[in-house]
Design an enzyme around this catalytic site. Structure first.
Site, PDB file in Angstrom:
ATOM      1  N   TRP A 248      59.323  10.551  86.808  1.00  0.00           N
ATOM      2  CA  TRP A 248      58.626  11.350  85.810  1.00  0.00           C
ATOM      3  C   TRP A 248      57.822  12.465  86.468  1.00  0.00           C
ATOM      4  O   TRP A 248      57.114  12.236  87.448  1.00  0.00           O
ATOM      5  CB  TRP A 248      57.653  10.468  85.009  1.00  0.00           C
ATOM      6  CG  TRP A 248      58.357   9.534  84.077  1.00  0.00           C
ATOM      7  CD1 TRP A 248      59.701   9.315  84.008  1.00  0.00           C
ATOM      8  CD2 TRP A 248      57.747   8.694  83.093  1.00  0.00           C
ATOM      9  NE1 TRP A 248      59.970   8.393  83.032  1.00  0.00           N
ATOM     10  CE2 TRP A 248      58.793   7.989  82.455  1.00  0.00           C
ATOM     11  CE3 TRP A 248      56.441   8.474  82.684  1.00  0.00           C
ATOM     12  CZ2 TRP A 248      58.557   7.075  81.428  1.00  0.00           C
ATOM     13  CZ3 TRP A 248      56.197   7.569  81.675  1.00  0.00           C
ATOM     14  CH2 TRP A 248      57.256   6.878  81.047  1.00  0.00           C
TER      15      TRP A 248
ATOM     16  N   THR B  47      47.551  13.021  60.688  1.00  0.00           N
ATOM     17  CA  THR B  47      47.959  13.448  62.032  1.00  0.00           C
ATOM     18  C   THR B  47      48.753  14.741  61.888  1.00  0.00           C
ATOM     19  O   THR B  47      49.314  15.004  60.821  1.00  0.00           O
ATOM     20  CB  THR B  47      48.870  12.392  62.688  1.00  0.00           C
ATOM     21  OG1 THR B  47      49.992  12.198  61.830  1.00  0.00           O
ATOM     22  CG2 THR B  47      48.144  11.081  62.872  1.00  0.00           C
TER      23      THR B  47
ATOM     24  N   GLU C  54      43.754   9.230  65.321  1.00  0.00           N
ATOM     25  CA  GLU C  54      43.689   7.792  65.078  1.00  0.00           C
ATOM     26  C   GLU C  54      42.453   7.149  65.700  1.00  0.00           C
ATOM     27  O   GLU C  54      42.176   5.974  65.481  1.00  0.00           O
ATOM     28  CB  GLU C  54      44.948   7.113  65.634  1.00  0.00           C
ATOM     29  CG  GLU C  54      46.210   7.379  64.837  1.00  0.00           C
ATOM     30  CD  GLU C  54      46.962   8.633  65.280  1.00  0.00           C
ATOM     31  OE1 GLU C  54      46.321   9.515  65.892  1.00  0.00           O
ATOM     32  OE2 GLU C  54      48.167   8.718  65.016  1.00  0.00           O
TER      33      GLU C  54
HETATM   34  P1  AMP Z   1      45.257  14.921  67.540  1.00  0.00           P
HETATM   35  O1  AMP Z   1      45.504  13.671  66.824  1.00  0.00           O
HETATM   36  O2  AMP Z   1      45.823  16.126  66.854  1.00  0.00           O
HETATM   37  O3  AMP Z   1      43.823  15.100  67.878  1.00  0.00           O
HETATM   38  O4  AMP Z   1      46.079  14.841  68.901  1.00  0.00           O
HETATM   39  C1  AMP Z   1      45.847  13.812  69.818  1.00  0.00           C
HETATM   40  C2  AMP Z   1      46.655  14.042  71.064  1.00  0.00           C
HETATM   41  O5  AMP Z   1      46.212  15.220  71.736  1.00  0.00           O
HETATM   42  C3  AMP Z   1      46.485  12.955  72.094  1.00  0.00           C
HETATM   43  O6  AMP Z   1      47.277  11.832  71.810  1.00  0.00           O
HETATM   44  C4  AMP Z   1      46.906  13.676  73.363  1.00  0.00           C
HETATM   45  O7  AMP Z   1      48.311  13.764  73.485  1.00  0.00           O
HETATM   46  C5  AMP Z   1      46.377  15.064  73.140  1.00  0.00           C
HETATM   47  N1  AMP Z   1      45.076  15.207  73.806  1.00  0.00           N
HETATM   48  C6  AMP Z   1      43.856  15.156  73.266  1.00  0.00           C
HETATM   49  N2  AMP Z   1      42.896  15.373  74.188  1.00  0.00           N
HETATM   50  C7  AMP Z   1      43.547  15.561  75.360  1.00  0.00           C
HETATM   51  C8  AMP Z   1      43.132  15.826  76.708  1.00  0.00           C
HETATM   52  N3  AMP Z   1      41.858  15.986  77.037  1.00  0.00           N
HETATM   53  N4  AMP Z   1      44.096  15.923  77.644  1.00  0.00           N
HETATM   54  C9  AMP Z   1      45.407  15.788  77.346  1.00  0.00           C
HETATM   55  N5  AMP Z   1      45.850  15.556  76.101  1.00  0.00           N
HETATM   56  C10 AMP Z   1      44.936  15.446  75.116  1.00  0.00           C
END
Ligand code: AMP
Length: 543
Positions: A445, A188, A333
């Site tokens: 919020w 991550t 994840e």
């Molecule tokens: P990663 O593990 O780096 O791919 O990050 C995942 C996180 O990116 C998710 O838990 C979200 O917070 C954010 N994320 C991914 N896709 C979206 C989306 N379409 N809209 C808003 N947040 C997103």
């Protein structure tokens, strides 16, 4: 006893995707813009042969089942061969994000105990610098030919990729093994605390590829030409390298050439039909096509995710360039696909406006992923499109734990995503925030994504980020950090007035500050933590 079926059982291994591609779509091209600067053309059949040779070479280097093999590389055919050669040989492909700070790269390599690291030519200086800290690494392989090898290096364990391949005959049979064996690891991005390793299995990867290709997901077809802008070090390029082999489509790999002009030229020269990436990368491409008055001739669909896609970006793609945007949500994840914005039959007679509004959400889940929202006490919340809660998921390609961490991340058998969302009665999920990023004003919020989306629709705004700013009465109030489009003038008051009628009045940001650049994380998300630090002493005019 129940009657058992009589169907062949074949483990769902990653090598099966590649052998299918080579056997049934062997002549379909894989085109790469190389780090070396030139274009390189190969096909699924050659990729499969060279992956086998790579598997032989790794065995010769003494690697054994389960050993981790790191990559620090851009999207290209050699990286694809490593994906398949490593996982296919029952080793574990560990993609590392070269944009992370060097100490974090070292930390990740040490945590995964990588035995070999493959590195692209222009990332090699990073590995050379970190080498003394990487005790587990027995060999570093430079992803190039003999002439790319450095004349001088401090490394004593450096090998040449093309030499490794050339020394093998390809007389190698992909092994068959338990489909639950580890296939790859992705860490991550870890903007807070240390990164955590998600270990995908062969089974989860193949099932994810099947789901990713479905019509209501990425809708990948043999007739497509796909350019994954999303890097292969970011959740396996969202599974495209696997799904593409499964459907036998052409792949166009951009290397590290991700500026608007380079991407546009690749889209046109290679007749790309479909692409995928995070919103920030598209800002660059759209700026380039707009300022040069260009159009796309073959580009039809793009999957945008990784961060919220502003509705204004969806409109620009669709109205000005005839490119459909599929908004998608996922995370490391989840391998990463969770939901995608696609319509149902019941929406056929909805107005265009209503359809567009629905598709701005992060979408509905694909088979294989279930989701729910819960409140702070873990109570399950209704699907009414209004109640916002912590989003939790379960499914065939969701982690059940992290590498080297004993404590289970699961809550009641579900994986808490750290995102806050609503789900409507039809199962359409909308992310309102990352839980750490919500702005808590007087116990209510405010969604930072909502605030950003409004300003992203203003003609003078290039990029906007909403962060919480301390307020003595309300605890937190929204502050907007904005990058203006070049050559355009706009004031804070004008931008604040732009919110009128678009959001509830009490959510209107208290202030707007202009900056030259908004910081992004190594995976292209707005770096909220850094922004909050930079503006922690900002005095709101409403205090
Ligand atoms: P990663 O593990 O780096 O791919 O990050 C995942 C996180 O990116 C998710 O838990 C979200 O917070 C954010 N994320 C991914 N896709 C979206 C989306 N379409 N809209 C808003 N947040 C997103």
């Amino acid at each position: 006893m129940s009657l058992m079926g009589q169907m062949m059982h074949m483990p769902l291994t990653i090598s099966s995707l590649l052998t299918h591609a080579a056997r049934h779509n062997g002549d379909v091209e894989i085109v790469s813009k190389r780090v070396e600067g030139d274009m390189h053309r190969t096909n699924w059949s050659e990729i499969e042969l060279r992956s086998r040779k790579l598997a032989q070479a790794l065995a010769r280097l003494g690697l054994q089942a389960g050993d981790r093999v790191g990559t620090l590389a851009w999207n290209g055919y050699r990286h694809l061969e490593i994906y398949y050669g490593v996982s296919g040989a029952q080793l574990v492909c560990h993609t590392i994000n070269p944009r992370l700070v060097p100490q974090q790269v070292a930390w990740i390599v040490n945590d995964a105990q990588d035995k070999v690291i493959f590195v692209d030519i222009n990332i090699f200086p990073l590995v050379e610098k970190l080498a003394p800290m990487l005790a587990s690494v027995k060999h570093v392989v430079l992803m190039g030919a003999r002439e790319s090898m450095p004349k001088e290096t401090t490394l004593t364990n450096l090998l040449c990729y093309e030499d490794l391949i050339a020394a093998e005959d390809g007389n190698y049979q992909w092994p068959s093994f338990d489909e639950n064996a580890a296939a790859s690891i992705c860490y991550t991005s870890g903007t807070t605390g240390n990164p955590k390793g998600a270990i995908y299995t062969h089974r989860s990867t193949v099932l994810h590829a099947l789901a990713a290709a479905l019509p209501d997901a990425m809708s990948l077809k043999a007739t497509d030409t796909v350019l994954p802008v999303v890097p292969m070090f970011h959740v396996n390029a969202w599974g495209i390298p696997y799904a593409a082999a499964m459907v036998g489509c052409k792949l166009v790999m951009p290397g590290h050439h991700l500026d608007g002009a380079s991407l546009y030229n690749l889209f046109e020269e290679e007749k790309v039909t479909m692409s995928a990436g995070v919103p920030t990368i598209w800002l660059g491409l759209l700026n380039h096509v707009k300022s040069n008055n260009l159009k796309f001739s073959t580009f039809k669909t793009t999957i945008i995710g990784g961060a919220a896609c502003p509705p204004a970006m969806i409109r620009t793609f669709e109205n000005d360039y005839n490119v459909d945007v599929i908004h998608a949500w996922g995370m490391t994840e989840l391998s990463p696909i969770g939901t995608l914005g696609r319509l149902k039959a019941k929406h056929a007679d909805w107005s265009l406006d209503d359809k567009q509004k629905l598709l701005e959400k992060q979408g509905k889940s694909v088979f294989g992923i279930d989701m729910r929202i819960v409140d702070a006490d873990g109570k399950v919340l209704p699907w009414d499109g209004k109640a916002a809660g912590d989003l939790e998921v379960k499914g065939h390609w969701v982690v059940s734990g992290y590498y080297n961490i004993d404590k289970s991340p699961l809550h009641d058998g579900w994986f808490p995503t750290g995102d806050v969302a609503t789900i409507d009665a039809d199962g359409y999920m909308q992310i309102t925030d990352r839980s750490k990023d919500v702005i808590k004003s007087g116990g209510e919020w405010i969604s930072s994504i909502d605030l950003e989306n409004v300003l992203m629709g203003h003609p003078a705004v290039h990029e906007a980020a909403a962060i919480a700013c301390a307020h003595p009465k309300w605890d937190e109030r929204p502050l907007m950090v904005v990058v203006k489009k070049p050559g355009v003038e706009v004031t804070a008051a004008e931008l604040i007035a732009f919110y009128d009628g678009k959001i509830p009045k009490w959510q209107t940001p208290d202030d707007v500050v202009f900056v030259d650049e908004i910081p992004h994380t190594a995976t292209g998300k707005i770096y909220k933590l850094k922004l909050r630090e930079s503006f922690k002493d900002h005095k709101l005019p409403t205090i």
